[in-house]
Write a protein that holds these residues in place. Structure first.
Motif, PDB file in Angstrom:
ATOM      1  N   TYR A 137       0.841  -1.201   0.000  1.00  0.00           N
ATOM      2  CA  TYR A 137       0.000   0.000   0.000  1.00  0.00           C
ATOM      3  C   TYR A 137       0.873   1.247   0.000  1.00  0.00           C
ATOM      4  N   ARG A 196       2.082   1.671  -3.476  1.00  0.00           N
ATOM      5  CA  ARG A 196       1.014   2.127  -4.389  1.00  0.00           C
ATOM      6  C   ARG A 196       0.735   3.607  -4.190  1.00  0.00           C
ATOM      7  N   LEU A 220      -6.307  -4.470  -6.840  1.00  0.00           N
ATOM      8  CA  LEU A 220      -5.407  -4.157  -5.720  1.00  0.00           C
ATOM      9  C   LEU A 220      -6.171  -3.607  -4.517  1.00  0.00           C
ATOM     10  N   ILE A 221      -7.200  -2.800  -4.753  1.00  0.00           N
ATOM     11  CA  ILE A 221      -8.001  -2.288  -3.632  1.00  0.00           C
ATOM     12  C   ILE A 221      -8.755  -3.454  -2.982  1.00  0.00           C
ATOM     13  N   SER A 269      -6.439  -5.726  -1.067  1.00  0.00           N
ATOM     14  CA  SER A 269      -5.884  -5.026   0.085  1.00  0.00           C
ATOM     15  C   SER A 269      -6.892  -5.017   1.242  1.00  0.00           C
ATOM     16  N   ILE A 270      -8.120  -4.594   0.945  1.00  0.00           N
ATOM     17  CA  ILE A 270      -9.145  -4.513   1.998  1.00  0.00           C
ATOM     18  C   ILE A 270      -9.490  -5.910   2.508  1.00  0.00           C
ATOM     19  N   LYS A 290      -7.018  -7.937   4.792  1.00  0.00           N
ATOM     20  CA  LYS A 290      -7.001  -7.509   6.201  1.00  0.00           C
ATOM     21  C   LYS A 290      -8.257  -7.987   6.936  1.00  0.00           C
ATOM     22  N   PHE A 350     -12.874   7.018  -3.399  1.00  0.00           N
ATOM     23  CA  PHE A 350     -11.941   6.446  -4.385  1.00  0.00           C
ATOM     24  C   PHE A 350     -12.646   6.228  -5.721  1.00  0.00           C
TER      25      PHE A 350
END
Ligand code: URA
Length: 440
Positions: A181, A184, A195-196, A199-200, A203, A223
């Motif tokens: 992140y 990026r 990728l978003i 990423s979210i 986690k 976003f």
């Protein structure tokens, strides 16, 4: 900590970059190797940056996104709440919410204690803000004494005793994402749906929640500026959650205008407490109640009435215990900015537009947010709004109050607000509805 070491074949980073550059598909082994090698430092930042850009431009299919997410989860620890019991010994369902980020988005603050009223455990691992959207931890840190960092044991104890915890995600959770992140952020590759989503969801899945409600924001302050991209992001994340056994639902919600009447830190806590006291702005209440209903349904808790628990003080009771458990004083006065400046309506009419991005940038420039990770935020800074889209206004009436400790910041904040306000003739109506769609 149960990080799984990668034991498969090694690859050449340049071959992997070329494959994506030429619109090819990466194999599961290539993806697992890439994330592991980048986390360990074998793949250089410039190589990962090139791969991220190729992914942003050429996309990834579902199987690639799923593998990329799994590899990021495997880069760190996974939390396990399955043993969680109430003090009376009953098993507790876990349920969580994630927002893709917006201006004035303080919903987590009233929402976590509200959901806990009905017996669910809410493990909210949150972050600090970067750029124009505020961070939940920055807001809560405006409360004197409140502490964001908890050990896993403290978190478990608080969940079983209070039912809700909002704290910082530990360094062990998806460390690959932290590194990726940050890269990026400085290489123009944040806005890639694969990728978003990975990423979210890496986690949230590593966090170990049983149910998850995603609040995917759409509009100038989000976003995702357009609905089609927001829908694609929501569908991708819901599929990733379900594949991992997490009961996941997404709402698409409007972020063309800020949520509520405050954007900042202490002023957003103050507004959240108003909601917990049974008042507060209509849009904040509506979204809090809707998300609570979704979180409870997703956790298998049916027939709850969250609106009633806001009105009758049960959610406020949990809030007070949640804040106290983390060293905060729920009765302490909140910090107040030293200086203020008012922004007035330029004409008579109906306020039909109050741009979320402009307000977010103004609040950030006033000191409520940070430009770099190490910056310190001002607890009292931000923007207090006096009218929201739909209100009838008169020329010269106050529309917003800008707050800061450092008055030299007013000028740049005012610049951010140029063109942010749209006033139309009386009888006009604002175009946007708050809850746009639901994806399950
Ligand atoms: N939030 C995240 O955690 N990751 C992203 O990539 C974007 C928003």
């Amino acid at each position: 900590m149960n990080r799984a070491a990668y034991t498969g074949p090694a690859f050449d980073a340049v071959d992997i970059i070329r494959t994506k550059r030429d619109k090819g598909t990466l194999s599961p082994e290539q993806i697992t190797w890439t994330i592991d090698a980048y986390t360990r430092g074998t793949i250089a930042d410039e190589q990962m940056a090139a791969l991220n850009m190729a992914i942003l431009l050429n996309g990834m299919d579902r199987a690639e996104i799923s593998q990329w997410t799994a590899a990021m989860i495997a880069s760190g620890e996974r939390m396990d709440f399955s043993g969680l019991r109430t003090p009376a010994g009953a098993a507790m369902a876990t349920t969580d919410k994630h927002s893709t980020g917006g201006v004035g988005d303080k919903i987590t603050l009233p929402l976590a204690p509200l959901v806990a009223v009905f017996g669910a455990a809410v493990p909210q691992l949150s972050g600090r803000g970067l750029g124009h959207t505020g961070g939940t931890l920055d807001k809560l840190e405006a409360i004197p004494g409140w502490r964001a960092s908890l050990s896993n044991e403290e978190m478990m104890r608080q969940l079983s005793e209070v039912g809700a915890v909002i704290c910082a995600a530990g360094a062990g959770l998806a460390p690959a994402d932290k590194k990726l992140y940050a890269l990026r952020d400085v290489t123009g590759t944040v806005e890639a749906i694969p990728l978003i989503a990975s990423s979210i969801m890496s986690k949230k899945i590593a966090e170990g929640t049983g149910a998850l409600v995603l609040d995917v924001k759409v509009g100038s302050g989000a976003f995702m500026k357009n609905i089609d991209m927001a829908r694609e992001l929501a569908q991708t994340m819901v599929a990733l959650g379900k594949d991992a056994g997490v009961n996941t639902v997404a709402l698409l919600t409007d972020m063309s205008t800020p949520l509520g009447l405050t954007a900042g830190n202490a002023i957003e806590v103050e507004e959240s407490v108003e909601v917990l006291a049974g008042g507060g702005p209509e849009d904040v209440v509506e979204l809090t109640v809707k998300l609570a209903e979704e979180m409870l349904e997703a956790a298998g808790i049916h027939g709850a009435d969250p609106a009633a628990a806001l009105k009758d003080g049960r959610a406020m009771d949990v809030w007070r215990r949640m804040i106290s458990a983390q060293g905060g004083d729920p009765d302490a006065a909140l910090p107040v900015a030293k200086e203020s400046e008012t922004f007035y309506a330029p004409a008579d009419g109906v306020l039909v537009g109050l741009d979320a991005m402009a307000v977010g940038v103004a609040a950030w420039r006033l000191g409520a947010g940070r430009a770099r990770k190490e910056d310190i935020v001002q607890a009292g800074a931000g923007v207090r709004m006096h009218a929201k889209p739909g209100a009838v206004v008169r020329a010269g009436e106050p529309l917003m109050t800008l707050l800061t400790d450092t008055p030299e910041k007013f000028e740049r904040a005012r610049e951010a607000l140029e063109g942010a306000v749209t006033i139309a003739p009386e009888g006009s109506r604002p175009a946007n509805q708050l809850i746009i769609d639901r994806i399950a």
